[in-house]
Design a protein around this motif. Sequence first.
Motif, PDB file in Angstrom:
ATOM      1  N   VAL A  41       2.566  -2.608  -6.541  1.00  0.00           N
ATOM      2  CA  VAL A  41       1.588  -1.513  -5.709  1.00  0.00           C
ATOM      3  C   VAL A  41       0.229  -2.306  -5.737  1.00  0.00           C
ATOM      4  O   VAL A  41      -0.121  -2.332  -6.917  1.00  0.00           O
ATOM      5  N   ASP A  42      -0.472  -2.506  -4.732  1.00  0.00           N
ATOM      6  CA  ASP A  42      -1.907  -3.008  -4.787  1.00  0.00           C
ATOM      7  C   ASP A  42      -2.797  -2.088  -4.127  1.00  0.00           C
ATOM      8  O   ASP A  42      -3.967  -2.089  -4.774  1.00  0.00           O
ATOM      9  N   VAL A  43      -2.495  -1.041  -3.324  1.00  0.00           N
ATOM     10  CA  VAL A  43      -3.381  -0.257  -2.833  1.00  0.00           C
ATOM     11  C   VAL A  43      -2.788   1.388  -3.029  1.00  0.00           C
ATOM     12  O   VAL A  43      -1.452   1.479  -2.225  1.00  0.00           O
ATOM     13  N   LEU A  44      -3.537   2.362  -3.212  1.00  0.00           N
ATOM     14  CA  LEU A  44      -3.180   3.671  -3.217  1.00  0.00           C
ATOM     15  C   LEU A  44      -3.998   4.435  -2.409  1.00  0.00           C
ATOM     16  O   LEU A  44      -5.357   4.532  -2.672  1.00  0.00           O
ATOM     17  N   VAL A  45      -3.863   5.094  -1.425  1.00  0.00           N
ATOM     18  CA  VAL A  45      -4.567   6.160  -0.712  1.00  0.00           C
ATOM     19  C   VAL A  45      -4.141   7.514  -0.879  1.00  0.00           C
ATOM     20  O   VAL A  45      -3.139   8.051  -0.479  1.00  0.00           O
ATOM     21  N   ASN A  46      -4.793   8.218  -1.680  1.00  0.00           N
ATOM     22  CA  ASN A  46      -4.467   9.817  -2.112  1.00  0.00           C
ATOM     23  C   ASN A  46      -5.120  10.501  -0.863  1.00  0.00           C
ATOM     24  O   ASN A  46      -6.138  11.010  -0.923  1.00  0.00           O
ATOM     25  N   ALA A  49       0.847  -1.224  -0.095  1.00  0.00           N
ATOM     26  CA  ALA A  49       0.027  -0.041  -0.096  1.00  0.00           C
ATOM     27  C   ALA A  49       0.839   1.380  -0.100  1.00  0.00           C
ATOM     28  O   ALA A  49       1.887   1.153   0.590  1.00  0.00           O
ATOM     29  N   VAL A  50       0.391   2.344  -0.714  1.00  0.00           N
ATOM     30  CA  VAL A  50       0.948   3.480  -0.627  1.00  0.00           C
ATOM     31  C   VAL A  50       0.108   4.567  -0.177  1.00  0.00           C
ATOM     32  O   VAL A  50      -1.113   4.575  -0.510  1.00  0.00           O
ATOM     33  N   VAL A  51       0.577   5.410   0.991  1.00  0.00           N
ATOM     34  CA  VAL A  51      -0.417   6.438   1.737  1.00  0.00           C
ATOM     35  C   VAL A  51       0.199   7.468   1.428  1.00  0.00           C
ATOM     36  O   VAL A  51       1.367   7.616   1.878  1.00  0.00           O
ATOM     37  N   THR A  52      -0.565   8.600   0.758  1.00  0.00           N
ATOM     38  CA  THR A  52       0.382   9.853   0.673  1.00  0.00           C
ATOM     39  C   THR A  52      -0.082  10.637   1.967  1.00  0.00           C
ATOM     40  O   THR A  52      -1.022  10.689   2.526  1.00  0.00           O
ATOM     41  N   GLY A  53       0.804  11.545   2.244  1.00  0.00           N
ATOM     42  CA  GLY A  53       0.399  12.611   3.434  1.00  0.00           C
ATOM     43  C   GLY A  53       0.299  11.644   4.738  1.00  0.00           C
ATOM     44  O   GLY A  53      -0.323  11.958   5.456  1.00  0.00           O
ATOM     45  N   GLY A  88      -1.887  12.788  11.152  1.00  0.00           N
ATOM     46  CA  GLY A  88      -3.375  12.539  10.962  1.00  0.00           C
ATOM     47  C   GLY A  88      -3.796  11.495  10.366  1.00  0.00           C
ATOM     48  O   GLY A  88      -3.474  10.359  10.619  1.00  0.00           O
ATOM     49  N   ILE A  89      -4.798  11.669   9.650  1.00  0.00           N
ATOM     50  CA  ILE A  89      -5.588  10.472   8.733  1.00  0.00           C
ATOM     51  C   ILE A  89      -4.747   9.593   8.169  1.00  0.00           C
ATOM     52  O   ILE A  89      -4.641   8.384   8.357  1.00  0.00           O
ATOM     53  N   GLY A  90      -3.774  10.110   7.423  1.00  0.00           N
ATOM     54  CA  GLY A  90      -2.874   9.358   6.593  1.00  0.00           C
ATOM     55  C   GLY A  90      -1.849   8.644   7.505  1.00  0.00           C
ATOM     56  O   GLY A  90      -1.747   7.148   7.342  1.00  0.00           O
ATOM     57  N   ALA A 147      -0.380  -5.418   5.479  1.00  0.00           N
ATOM     58  CA  ALA A 147       0.230  -4.685   4.098  1.00  0.00           C
ATOM     59  C   ALA A 147       1.519  -4.278   4.548  1.00  0.00           C
ATOM     60  O   ALA A 147       2.000  -3.745   5.569  1.00  0.00           O
ATOM     61  N   ALA A 148       2.389  -4.273   3.281  1.00  0.00           N
ATOM     62  CA  ALA A 148       3.660  -3.509   3.480  1.00  0.00           C
ATOM     63  C   ALA A 148       3.476  -1.959   3.093  1.00  0.00           C
ATOM     64  O   ALA A 148       2.700  -2.131   1.965  1.00  0.00           O
ATOM     65  N   VAL A 149       3.718  -1.057   3.589  1.00  0.00           N
ATOM     66  CA  VAL A 149       3.374   0.261   3.535  1.00  0.00           C
ATOM     67  C   VAL A 149       4.540   1.355   3.120  1.00  0.00           C
ATOM     68  O   VAL A 149       5.451   1.298   3.727  1.00  0.00           O
ATOM     69  N   ALA A 150       4.294   2.168   1.991  1.00  0.00           N
ATOM     70  CA  ALA A 150       4.868   3.117   1.716  1.00  0.00           C
ATOM     71  C   ALA A 150       4.450   4.360   2.446  1.00  0.00           C
ATOM     72  O   ALA A 150       3.326   4.816   1.932  1.00  0.00           O
ATOM     73  N   VAL A 151       5.276   4.878   3.149  1.00  0.00           N
ATOM     74  CA  VAL A 151       4.589   6.429   3.775  1.00  0.00           C
ATOM     75  C   VAL A 151       5.211   7.473   3.025  1.00  0.00           C
ATOM     76  O   VAL A 151       6.412   7.627   3.011  1.00  0.00           O
ATOM     77  N   LEU A 152       4.490   8.079   2.224  1.00  0.00           N
ATOM     78  CA  LEU A 152       4.839   9.296   1.492  1.00  0.00           C
ATOM     79  C   LEU A 152       4.485  10.434   2.167  1.00  0.00           C
ATOM     80  O   LEU A 152       3.389  10.704   2.814  1.00  0.00           O
ATOM     81  N   ASP A 153       5.480  11.510   2.286  1.00  0.00           N
ATOM     82  CA  ASP A 153       5.015  12.794   2.682  1.00  0.00           C
ATOM     83  C   ASP A 153       6.055  13.812   2.303  1.00  0.00           C
ATOM     84  O   ASP A 153       7.128  13.636   1.644  1.00  0.00           O
ATOM     85  N   ARG A 154       6.182  15.208   2.471  1.00  0.00           N
ATOM     86  CA  ARG A 154       6.858  16.099   1.823  1.00  0.00           C
ATOM     87  C   ARG A 154       8.292  16.036   2.160  1.00  0.00           C
ATOM     88  O   ARG A 154       9.007  16.166   1.203  1.00  0.00           O
TER      89      ARG A 154
END
Length: 252
Positions: free
Chosen positions: A84-89, A9-13, A17-19, A31-38
Motif C-alpha cells: 500500500v503506497d497511497v491512502l485517500v480517506n 492506492a486505496v481510495v475509500t468511498g 463522486g470525488i472518490g 497506480a493499481a487502485v483498490a476501490v473501497l465502498d460500503r
Amino acid sequence: MNRKPPLVAVVTGAGRGIGAATARRLATDGAAVAVLDRSASDTHATVHAIGAAGGRAVGIACDVAAADQVEAAFARVVDAFGRVDVLVNNAGVIRDNLLFMMTEQDWDTVLRVHLRGAFLCTRAAQRHMVPEGGGRIVNLSSIAARGNLGQANYSTAKAAVQGLTSTFAAELGPHGITVNAIAPGFISTPMTDETARRMGLEPDAFRHDTAARVPLRRVGSPDDIAGVVAFLAGPDASYITGQTIHVDGGHP
Ligand code: NAD
C-alpha cells in the motif's frame, strides 16, 4: 512518491463522486487502485471504468468505520497488489439538521464515518507503509470545517480531520509518510445533489446559485479535487506534509 511506479492506492468511498474521480485519476497516472465502498455493488462502476481505460483496480466492500472490515480490506489489497503506497480517506456521509432537530444518530453516523473511518484506515495503512519506508495519505476535510449552518456534526468531523492530519503527519513523518488534507468547497456530486433536495431546491438551481457566490464563478468538479490528490500523491509533493489545502474557487 519517491518509490517508482506502479504505486498501489486505496481510495475509500470510491464508488461515486470525488472518490470515483480520484480512483480513476490515480489509475490513469499508473497506480493499481483498490476501490473501497460500503457494498461490492457500489464499487462496480468505478472498477469497470478503470479496467475499460486499461488500468488495474479491485473493488472491496468495506464500511470504513468497522475495524474488522478495514483490517480485512487492507489484507485483501496487499494480497492483490503486494503493498500500500497511497491512502485517500474520502468516504463520507451527511445527516444535516439544525441543532434542535439533530438526533444522536445523526451525530454519531457522521462522526463515525468521517473521523473513526479515517483513523481506522490510516492505522491499517501505516502498518503496511512503515515497513516499506514511505507512503502518502490524503484526507478529505471541507470548508465546512469553519462551521456551517445545519452541519454541526459534519463541520466538527471535518475540523477534526485537520487535527488528525497534522498529528499523523508528525507521527508518520519520520517513516517517510506524508499526511495532508484537502478542504474542498462546493463540488458537484451526488452528496451536493442530496443537500439541494433536502433544501427543496433542484440540484441545477442550487449549483447555479452557489456558483454566483464563488469568486471563480463556478462550482467545482470531482476532477478538480482528484488532480490535487494526484499532486499530493506524486513526486512533486514529497516535502509537503501536515497541510490542509483549500480547493474551493476562492469561496469566502
Ligand atoms: P458522495 O456522497 O457522492 O460519495 C461518498 C461515497 O462514500 C459514496 O460512494 C458512499 O457510498 C461512500 N461511503 C459512505 N459511507 C461509507 C462507509 N461507512 N464506508 C465506506 N464508504 C462509505 O460524496 P462526495 O461529494 O463525493 O464526497 C467525498 C468526500 O469529500 C466526503 O468526505 C465529503 O465530506 C468530502 N467533501 C465533499 C464536498 C462536496 O461539495 N461534494 C465538499 C467538501 C468535502
